[in-house]
Motif scaffolding. Structure first.
Motif, PDB file in Angstrom:
ATOM      1  N   UNK A  42       0.810  -1.221   0.000  1.00 54.64           N
ATOM      2  CA  UNK A  42       0.000   0.000   0.000  1.00 54.64           C
ATOM      3  C   UNK A  42       0.840   1.267   0.000  1.00 54.64           C
ATOM      4  N   UNK A  43       2.001   1.232   0.631  1.00 54.97           N
ATOM      5  CA  UNK A  43       2.862   2.418   0.654  1.00 54.97           C
ATOM      6  C   UNK A  43       3.334   2.809  -0.747  1.00 54.97           C
ATOM      7  N   UNK A  44       3.323   1.860  -1.669  1.00 54.96           N
ATOM      8  CA  UNK A  44       3.759   2.124  -3.047  1.00 54.96           C
ATOM      9  C   UNK A  44       2.619   2.625  -3.935  1.00 54.96           C
ATOM     10  N   UNK A  45       1.394   2.539  -3.447  1.00 55.12           N
ATOM     11  CA  UNK A  45       0.235   2.937  -4.249  1.00 55.12           C
ATOM     12  C   UNK A  45       0.012   4.440  -4.184  1.00 55.12           C
ATOM     13  N   UNK A  46      -0.477   4.992  -5.286  1.00 52.42           N
ATOM     14  CA  UNK A  46      -0.839   6.411  -5.334  1.00 52.42           C
ATOM     15  C   UNK A  46      -2.330   6.539  -5.059  1.00 52.42           C
ATOM     16  N   UNK A  47      -2.701   7.313  -4.052  1.00 51.05           N
ATOM     17  CA  UNK A  47      -4.126   7.499  -3.755  1.00 51.05           C
ATOM     18  C   UNK A  47      -4.852   8.154  -4.930  1.00 51.05           C
ATOM     19  N   UNK A  48      -6.129   7.776  -5.084  1.00 47.58           N
ATOM     20  CA  UNK A  48      -6.946   8.264  -6.200  1.00 47.58           C
ATOM     21  C   UNK A  48      -8.227   8.880  -5.667  1.00 47.58           C
TER      22      UNK A  48
END
Length: 168
Positions: free
Chosen positions: A59-65
Motif C-alpha cells: 500500500x505504501x507504493x500505491x498512489x491514492x486516487x
C-alpha cells in the motif's frame, strides 16, 4: 448494492467510517479523502501480523486516487465483487487515505460460488482496534481512545503494545 449506487454508497460509507473513527480515536480526522484499493488475498502471510506487514509494504507504493477513479475501477469488476470493506489506511492533518479492500466471488471455493454468483456486493466500513485499546472482559472501564494510524507502526504504538502486554 446496485452498480448505479456504487459511488453514492461508498461516499456514505466513508462518512460513516470517519464518524466511527472520530468517536474512538483521539486523532482529528480529515474528511478530505483519497482512496487506494486492495484485493483481499488470504494466501499471503500465515497470520494477521504477517499479512498486515505485507499489505503495508504494498500500500505504501500505491498512489491514492479520487473517489471517481476508484468507482471506475470497481465498476469494471462489479459483477465479480462479493464484499467491499472500507478502512482508514492513513490519516493526515489535511487528508485521509481510505483503503478499499475487496473480495471477489471467484476467490471462494468452487462449491460455494454457485450460491453467490447472482448476489450484489456487500459494503462494510471498519476501524481496526489495537489490542491495548480494548477493555478487559467484564470491566466497567471505558475503552481508551487510540491513534487511528496505529497499524502503520511508530514509537507510540510500540510503547502502548509493550505496556499492554505488561498489564495482562
Amino acid at each position: 448494492m446496485k452498480k448505479a449506487e456504487l459511488e453514492n454508497k461508498i461516499s456514505e460509507a466513508t462518512s460513516s467510517l470517519i464518524d466511527i473513527a472520530t468517536n474512538i480515536c483521539w486523532n482529528k480526522i480529515s474528511r478530505n479523502c483519497e482512496y487506494i484499493m486492495s484485493e483481499i488475498d488470504e494466501s499471503i502471510g500465515k497470520n494477521y501480523f504477517e499479512r498486515a506487514k505485507i499489505r503495508k509494504k504494498i500500500n505504501d507504493k500505491k498512489s491514492p486516487k479520487s473517489l471517481n477513479k476508484i468507482v471506475t475501477e470497481l465498476t469494471a469488476i462489479y459483477e465479480n465483487l462479493y464484499d467491499i470493506n472500507l478502512y482508514i489506511y492513513k490519516s493526515l492533518s489535511n487528508k485521509t487515505i481510505i483503503e478499499i479492500r475487496y473480495f471477489l466471488k471467484t476467490s471462494h471455493t468452487a462449491e460455494f460460488y454457485p450460491t453467490i454468483i447472482n448476489n450484489e456486493p456487500m459494503l462494510h466500513c471498519k476501524v481496526a482496534r489495537p489490542s491495548y485499546a480494548t477493555k478487559p472482559p467484564n470491566s466497567n472501564k471505558p475503552e481508551k481512545k487510540f491513534d487511528v494510524n496505529w497499524e502503520l507502526g511508530g514509537i507510540r504504538h510500540k510503547l502502548n503494545k509493550f505496556l499492554g502486554k505488561l498489564r495482562y
